[in-house]
Design a protein around this motif. Structure first.
Motif, short mmCIF file in Angstrom:
data_model
loop_
_atom_site.label_atom_id
_atom_site.label_comp_id
_atom_site.label_asym_id
_atom_site.label_seq_id
_atom_site.Cartn_x
_atom_site.Cartn_y
_atom_site.Cartn_z
N SER A 62 -29.11 9.02 -15.35
CA SER A 62 -30.41 9.26 -15.98
C SER A 62 -30.74 10.75 -15.98
N ALA A 63 -31.59 11.12 -16.92
CA ALA A 63 -32.08 12.50 -16.96
C ALA A 63 -33.05 12.71 -15.81
N GLU A 64 -32.99 13.88 -15.23
CA GLU A 64 -33.88 14.21 -14.12
C GLU A 64 -35.20 14.79 -14.65
N PRO A 65 -36.28 14.64 -13.89
CA PRO A 65 -36.37 13.92 -12.63
C PRO A 65 -36.43 12.41 -12.86
N VAL A 66 -36.06 11.67 -11.83
CA VAL A 66 -36.07 10.21 -11.88
C VAL A 66 -37.15 9.69 -10.92
N ASP A 67 -37.96 8.77 -11.41
CA ASP A 67 -38.92 8.12 -10.53
C ASP A 67 -38.17 7.05 -9.75
N ILE A 68 -37.89 7.32 -8.48
CA ILE A 68 -37.08 6.42 -7.68
C ILE A 68 -37.81 5.12 -7.36
N VAL A 69 -39.13 5.12 -7.46
CA VAL A 69 -39.88 3.87 -7.26
C VAL A 69 -39.57 2.90 -8.39
N ASP A 70 -39.64 3.40 -9.62
CA ASP A 70 -39.40 2.56 -10.78
C ASP A 70 -37.92 2.23 -10.95
N ALA A 71 -37.05 3.17 -10.59
CA ALA A 71 -35.62 3.00 -10.84
C ALA A 71 -34.89 2.25 -9.72
N LEU A 72 -35.43 2.26 -8.50
CA LEU A 72 -34.70 1.66 -7.38
C LEU A 72 -35.60 0.86 -6.43
N ALA A 73 -36.69 1.46 -5.97
CA ALA A 73 -37.47 0.84 -4.89
C ALA A 73 -38.04 -0.51 -5.27
N LEU A 74 -38.60 -0.63 -6.46
CA LEU A 74 -39.19 -1.91 -6.88
C LEU A 74 -38.16 -2.90 -7.42
N PRO A 75 -37.22 -2.47 -8.28
CA PRO A 75 -36.27 -3.47 -8.81
C PRO A 75 -35.32 -4.04 -7.77
N LEU A 76 -34.95 -3.27 -6.74
CA LEU A 76 -33.98 -3.80 -5.78
C LEU A 76 -34.48 -5.06 -5.07
N PRO A 77 -35.64 -5.04 -4.41
CA PRO A 77 -36.08 -6.28 -3.76
C PRO A 77 -36.39 -7.39 -4.74
N SER A 78 -36.78 -7.03 -5.97
CA SER A 78 -37.03 -8.05 -6.99
C SER A 78 -35.75 -8.77 -7.35
N LEU A 79 -34.68 -8.01 -7.57
CA LEU A 79 -33.38 -8.61 -7.88
C LEU A 79 -32.87 -9.46 -6.71
N VAL A 80 -33.07 -8.95 -5.50
CA VAL A 80 -32.58 -9.67 -4.32
C VAL A 80 -33.31 -11.01 -4.15
N ILE A 81 -34.63 -11.00 -4.24
CA ILE A 81 -35.38 -12.24 -4.01
C ILE A 81 -35.15 -13.23 -5.15
N CYS A 82 -34.98 -12.73 -6.38
CA CYS A 82 -34.68 -13.63 -7.49
C CYS A 82 -33.33 -14.31 -7.27
N GLU A 83 -32.34 -13.54 -6.83
CA GLU A 83 -31.02 -14.12 -6.60
C GLU A 83 -31.06 -15.10 -5.43
N LEU A 84 -31.81 -14.76 -4.39
CA LEU A 84 -31.91 -15.65 -3.24
C LEU A 84 -32.56 -16.97 -3.61
N LEU A 85 -33.62 -16.90 -4.41
CA LEU A 85 -34.34 -18.12 -4.79
C LEU A 85 -33.65 -18.89 -5.90
N GLY A 86 -32.82 -18.20 -6.67
CA GLY A 86 -32.21 -18.85 -7.83
C GLY A 86 -33.09 -18.78 -9.05
N VAL A 87 -33.88 -17.70 -9.14
CA VAL A 87 -34.80 -17.49 -10.25
C VAL A 87 -34.18 -16.50 -11.24
N PRO A 88 -34.16 -16.81 -12.54
CA PRO A 88 -33.59 -15.87 -13.52
C PRO A 88 -34.31 -14.52 -13.50
N TYR A 89 -33.54 -13.45 -13.43
CA TYR A 89 -34.16 -12.13 -13.36
C TYR A 89 -34.76 -11.70 -14.70
N ASP A 90 -34.43 -12.40 -15.79
CA ASP A 90 -35.02 -12.01 -17.07
C ASP A 90 -36.53 -12.27 -17.10
#
Length: 410
Positions: free
Chosen positions: A142-170
């Motif tokens: 990505s072009a800098e600067p990158v908002d690490i909250v939007d790019a990593l901090a929020l999507p990571l736990p969202s993807l993890v909990i969706c996969e754990l629960l079996g919920v489609p990430y779409d």
């Protein structure tokens, strides 16, 4: 090997209005690494009054008092004006055991704990590592600067909990939007109820699908308890909604705030780089030092005494875990961030029967994401002055709105 708190004032403090009789609680922070100045008048063990949404209550700040009373069976999570916990005023939303007392709380938590085990959480490590690597791949292109909250901090736990629960990430945007509505400080009870209802409605449909075609996921495991009669479809939908919403924002906010702490305490960051085995201990210290929850409400179900103060049946109690985590009688030089400290006794995940069930998963996510991020982007740094970073004093879960970062490219 310690550091003093950052001297710069970061963000702005925004308290909710009180009645004028007592200070409004929770107190907003002006610096993410320090308690509000308003705690100065609450520094001793003598309980004093605060207002919580216009209701007077007693503020408990000392570590030992917070810990002992959170474990007191003569306190309740019911009758508290906080619909974000799944409390509609008369009864808890089905499945939202955080707003239930025993025996209902114990029955639901016991069932969930059978499936939401530390061993199962530990088995998620390869999944979390894969998700973190994929997200960091996108950051690096990505072009800098990158908002690490939007790019990593929020999507990571969202993807993890969706996969754990079996919920489609779409459905991520759908969940994220409703979770933010639940946690926004200015949301009305009606808006919060509608957001929870939307997610529960979707997940109830998913539960019926899993009944017909179960998979290797948490919702499918909970469906077995529907078949046994221990749970209803609505119970499973509610429990899944609680886990999904908690998994979206809490860990995400802690990733962003924890990374800010790392970048603003370079000597502690250097300690961690020199000794990666410190990471689990460092995460505990970050959880203690940056406590994103801060306050836990209860009501007294009978007359009790706390630190010599009589609390009458029905009175409101506010427990400041962030103040308890800075108690000098428990943590030496508590305002210092020190990765060599044993901070495992911190109160950030609560205490007693309502201790956060997802704590093992949150710890694992924090350890993995910080380890991979520091290894793959060793020159990571803030792209703006720390004083320009906006704090989430306008939400029920503390954090930073965004965290622009940059690094040296090869």
């Amino acid at each position: 090997m310690t550091t003093t708190p950052a001297e710069d004032v970061i963000g702005t403090e925004a308290d909710s209005p009180g009645t004028g009789t007592h200070p409004a609680f929770p107190f907003g922070r002006t610096c993410p690494f320090a308690l509000s100045d308003k705690y100065e008048s609450y520094a001793d063990d003598n309980l004093k009054k605060v207002d919580f949404k216009g209701t007077p209550g007693w503020l408990v700040t000392g570590y030992n008092n917070v810990r002992s009373v959170l474990a007191d069976p003569h306190t309740s999570v019911r009758g508290i004006d906080d619909s974000s916990r799944g409390d509609d005023g008369d009864q808890a939303v089905p499945g939202f055991f955080v707003a239930m007392d025993p025996p209902e709380h114990d029955d639901l938590r016991r069932i969930l704990a059978k499936e939401f085990t530390p061993r199962r959480m530990a088995a998620m490590r390869p999944t979390i590592e894969r998700i973190a690597d994929n997200l960091i791949d996108e950051v690096l292109t990505s072009a800098e600067p990158v908002d690490i909250v939007d790019a990593l901090a929020l999507p990571l736990p969202s993807l993890v909990i969706c996969e754990l629960l079996g919920v489609p990430y779409d459905k991520h945007d759908f969940f994220q939007e409703r979770t933010r509505a639940v946690l926004a400080a200015d949301s009305t009870p009606e808006q919060i109820g509608a957001a929870i209802g939307d997610v529960m409605g979707y997940l109830a449909e998913l539960v019926t699908i899993k009944q017909a075609t179960p998979g290797d996921d948490l919702v499918s495991l909970l469906v077995k308890h529907v078949e046994s009669g221990a749970l209803s479809v609505v119970d499973v939908a509610g429990m899944s909604t609680l886990l999904l919403m908690a998994g979206h924002e809490t860990t995400g906010n802690m990733i962003g705030l924890g990374l800010l702490a790392l970048l603003e305490h370079p000597d502690q960051l250097a300690e961690l780089r020199a000794d990666p085995e410190l990471m689990p201990q460092a995460v505990e210290e970050l959880l203690r030092h940056a406590d994103i929850i801060g306050s836990l409400p209860r009501t007294a179900t009978q007359d009790i005494e706390i630190g010599g103060q009589r609390i009458a049946k029905g009175e409101l109690l506010m427990f400041s875990t962030e103040a308890g985590n800075r108690d000098p009688s428990v943590f030496d030089e508590p305002d210092r961030l020190d990765f060599r400290r044993d901070a495992s006794r911190h109160l950030t995940f609560g205490h007693g029967i309502h201790t956060c069930l997802g704590a093992p998963l949150a710890r694992l996510e924090l350890q993995v994401v910080f380890s991979i991020l520091l290894e793959r982007i060793p020159t990571l740094r803030l792209a703006v002055p720390a004083a320009d970073i906006r704090l989430k004093n306008d939400a029920r879960i503390f954090g930073v709105h965004e965290l622009p970062v940059t690094w040296d490219r090869p």
